[in-house]
Design a protein around this motif. Structure first.
Motif, mmCIF file in Angstrom:
data_model
loop_
_atom_site.group_PDB
_atom_site.id
_atom_site.type_symbol
_atom_site.label_atom_id
_atom_site.label_comp_id
_atom_site.label_asym_id
_atom_site.label_seq_id
_atom_site.Cartn_x
_atom_site.Cartn_y
_atom_site.Cartn_z
ATOM 1 N N SER A 174 8.440 -3.436 1.475
ATOM 2 C CA SER A 174 7.481 -3.518 0.372
ATOM 3 C C SER A 174 7.563 -4.882 -0.295
ATOM 4 O O SER A 174 6.546 -5.454 -0.720
ATOM 5 C CB SER A 174 7.745 -2.403 -0.649
ATOM 6 O OG SER A 174 7.671 -1.132 -0.040
ATOM 7 N N PHE A 211 0.581 5.482 4.089
ATOM 8 C CA PHE A 211 0.662 4.155 4.703
ATOM 9 C C PHE A 211 2.055 3.875 5.257
ATOM 10 O O PHE A 211 2.250 2.888 5.963
ATOM 11 C CB PHE A 211 0.305 3.075 3.675
ATOM 12 C CG PHE A 211 -1.114 3.149 3.188
ATOM 13 C CD1 PHE A 211 -2.169 2.812 4.023
ATOM 14 C CD2 PHE A 211 -1.398 3.561 1.900
ATOM 15 C CE1 PHE A 211 -3.474 2.881 3.590
ATOM 16 C CE2 PHE A 211 -2.708 3.641 1.453
ATOM 17 C CZ PHE A 211 -3.751 3.301 2.293
ATOM 18 N N TYR A 220 5.738 -7.440 1.890
ATOM 19 C CA TYR A 220 4.292 -7.459 1.644
ATOM 20 C C TYR A 220 3.970 -8.332 0.427
ATOM 21 O O TYR A 220 3.060 -9.171 0.479
ATOM 22 C CB TYR A 220 3.783 -6.042 1.415
ATOM 23 C CG TYR A 220 2.290 -5.954 1.183
ATOM 24 C CD1 TYR A 220 1.408 -5.712 2.237
ATOM 25 C CD2 TYR A 220 1.747 -6.122 -0.095
ATOM 26 C CE1 TYR A 220 0.039 -5.652 2.029
ATOM 27 C CE2 TYR A 220 0.379 -6.061 -0.312
ATOM 28 C CZ TYR A 220 -0.471 -5.828 0.749
ATOM 29 O OH TYR A 220 -1.826 -5.770 0.532
ATOM 30 N N SER A 268 -8.433 -1.510 2.216
ATOM 31 C CA SER A 268 -8.671 -0.169 1.672
ATOM 32 C C SER A 268 -9.418 -0.303 0.361
ATOM 33 O O SER A 268 -8.983 -0.994 -0.550
ATOM 34 C CB SER A 268 -7.356 0.577 1.441
ATOM 35 O OG SER A 268 -7.591 1.795 0.782
ATOM 36 N N ILE A 297 -7.575 0.695 -3.060
ATOM 37 C CA ILE A 297 -6.499 -0.071 -3.674
ATOM 38 C C ILE A 297 -7.018 -1.428 -4.098
ATOM 39 O O ILE A 297 -7.699 -2.118 -3.341
ATOM 40 C CB ILE A 297 -5.332 -0.259 -2.685
ATOM 41 C CG1 ILE A 297 -4.782 1.112 -2.276
ATOM 42 C CG2 ILE A 297 -4.225 -1.113 -3.283
ATOM 43 C CD1 ILE A 297 -3.677 1.021 -1.247
ATOM 44 N N ILE A 350 -6.810 -5.042 -4.374
ATOM 45 C CA ILE A 350 -6.001 -6.019 -3.654
ATOM 46 C C ILE A 350 -6.499 -7.429 -3.883
ATOM 47 O O ILE A 350 -5.965 -8.370 -3.296
ATOM 48 C CB ILE A 350 -6.016 -5.727 -2.146
ATOM 49 C CG1 ILE A 350 -7.434 -5.510 -1.643
ATOM 50 C CG2 ILE A 350 -5.157 -4.532 -1.823
ATOM 51 C CD1 ILE A 350 -7.535 -5.206 -0.175
ATOM 52 N N PRO A 394 0.803 -1.233 0.000
ATOM 53 C CA PRO A 394 0.000 0.000 0.000
ATOM 54 C C PRO A 394 0.832 1.277 0.000
ATOM 55 O O PRO A 394 0.406 2.289 -0.563
ATOM 56 C CB PRO A 394 -0.845 -0.120 1.270
ATOM 57 C CG PRO A 394 -0.138 -1.120 2.121
ATOM 58 C CD PRO A 394 0.506 -2.073 1.173
ATOM 59 N N GLU A 395 2.032 1.253 0.597
ATOM 60 C CA GLU A 395 2.845 2.476 0.635
ATOM 61 C C GLU A 395 3.350 2.885 -0.734
ATOM 62 O O GLU A 395 3.783 4.027 -0.925
ATOM 63 C CB GLU A 395 4.024 2.305 1.602
ATOM 64 C CG GLU A 395 5.011 1.223 1.226
ATOM 65 C CD GLU A 395 4.678 -0.113 1.851
ATOM 66 O OE1 GLU A 395 5.571 -0.987 1.918
ATOM 67 O OE2 GLU A 395 3.520 -0.282 2.282
ATOM 68 N N TRP A 434 -0.566 -3.622 7.243
ATOM 69 C CA TRP A 434 -0.686 -2.368 6.490
ATOM 70 C C TRP A 434 0.486 -1.430 6.757
ATOM 71 O O TRP A 434 0.993 -0.784 5.848
ATOM 72 C CB TRP A 434 -2.009 -1.699 6.844
ATOM 73 C CG TRP A 434 -2.739 -1.114 5.671
ATOM 74 C CD1 TRP A 434 -3.141 0.179 5.531
ATOM 75 C CD2 TRP A 434 -3.167 -1.789 4.486
ATOM 76 N NE1 TRP A 434 -3.785 0.349 4.328
ATOM 77 C CE2 TRP A 434 -3.826 -0.844 3.668
ATOM 78 C CE3 TRP A 434 -3.070 -3.106 4.037
ATOM 79 C CZ2 TRP A 434 -4.359 -1.167 2.426
ATOM 80 C CZ3 TRP A 434 -3.598 -3.437 2.804
ATOM 81 C CH2 TRP A 434 -4.234 -2.463 2.022
#
Length: 258
Positions: free
Chosen positions: A144, A137, A147, A248, A251, A253, A130-131, A217
């Motif tokens: 990253s 985020f 994730y 979210s 986004i 996902i 998400p970042e 998150w």
């Protein structure tokens, strides 16, 4: 090409050569007879039917991928952030040893650099942290890739489900799989996995719990790849349940269409 040519790890694909002549661009990797991991996840519509990997094999593959990512983050002269960890980019040799490939979106940074600057999101929907969409985020970093690895792990577990997990009250709405599996694990319910795979279902539960830690998150709440390996190699009873994954609506996902 210079950075990839210096990589030597059993879980990272080996570069044999490349072509950069006019408009001709090509990268030559070592031959991987079993293709990509994606071929062994999306099995429902595979023609002809493909070999079904058991939980021990999937567990071994997961640990291999984690070791490859750890090497990219910690073992190279320059830290390599892949930014596109997904089943399509994991190649399997004749022994089903996984090797990370496709560094087209990768970014180099120094070993002591914990945060990197990005001009825009990169990666594949469903696996992108998400970042990378919004700095609200957190900062973009090696977390990253953690994730993305977590989403890949959930893909391995979810591909072996024997039910179509839909909400009883919303039969046409697909349930977000991380939430579904989190609730099943919290209530100590059966994960409804394919029994014909054989092996210990505790492996699947451990992979799912580790994956849920990886997809937290806030990047600071995710473990390092070194910790991920330790958790995957340990006992499932010793791994605490993470907080419930957030969702979210801004986004995309949902990556569990196979």
């Amino acid at each position: 090409m210079a950075a990839i040519s210096r990589i030597h790890h059993s879980n990272v694909v080996r570069l044999l050569g490349f072509c950069y002549e006019g408009t001709r661009r090509a990268i030559v990797y070592e031959f991987m007879p079993n293709g990509s991991l994606e071929r062994f996840i999306c099995l429902q519509e595979a023609k002809p039917p493909r070999h079904l990997l058991n939980w021990e094999q999937l567990h071994k593959i997961a640990i291999g991928i984690a070791r490859g990512i750890e090497y990219l983050h910690q073992g190279c002269n320059q830290r390599i952030l892949h930014f596109d960890i997904k089943p399509h980019n994991i190649l399997l040799d004749h022994n089903f040893c996984p090797k990370i490939s496709d560094f087209g979106l990768a970014k180099l940074c120094s070993r002591d650099q914990s945060v990197v600057s990005m001009t825009g999101p990169r990666g594949t929907a469903g696996y992108t942290a998400p970042e990378l969409f919004s700095r609200n985020f957190g900062e973009v970093s090696c977390k990253s890739d953690v994730y993305s690895f977590g989403m890949l792990l959930l893909g391995l577990v979810g591909s072996r489900r024997r039910i179509n997990f839909q909400s009883e009250s919303q039969s046409h709405t697909q349930v977000y799989f991380p939430i579904w599996i989190y609730e099943r694990l919290s209530l100590e319910k059966d994960l409804e996995l394919q029994v014909e795979m054989g092996g210990d279902e505790e492996i699947a539960k451990k992979m799912a719990i580790v994956a849920l830690w990886c997809i937290q998150w806030n990047p600071k709440d995710r473990p390092s790849m070194t910790m991920v390996i330790q958790k995957l190699e340990g006992h499932s009873q010793s791994i605490e349940m993470p907080p419930k994954p957030c969702i979210s609506s801004d986004i995309e996902i949902d990556s569990y269409q196979c």
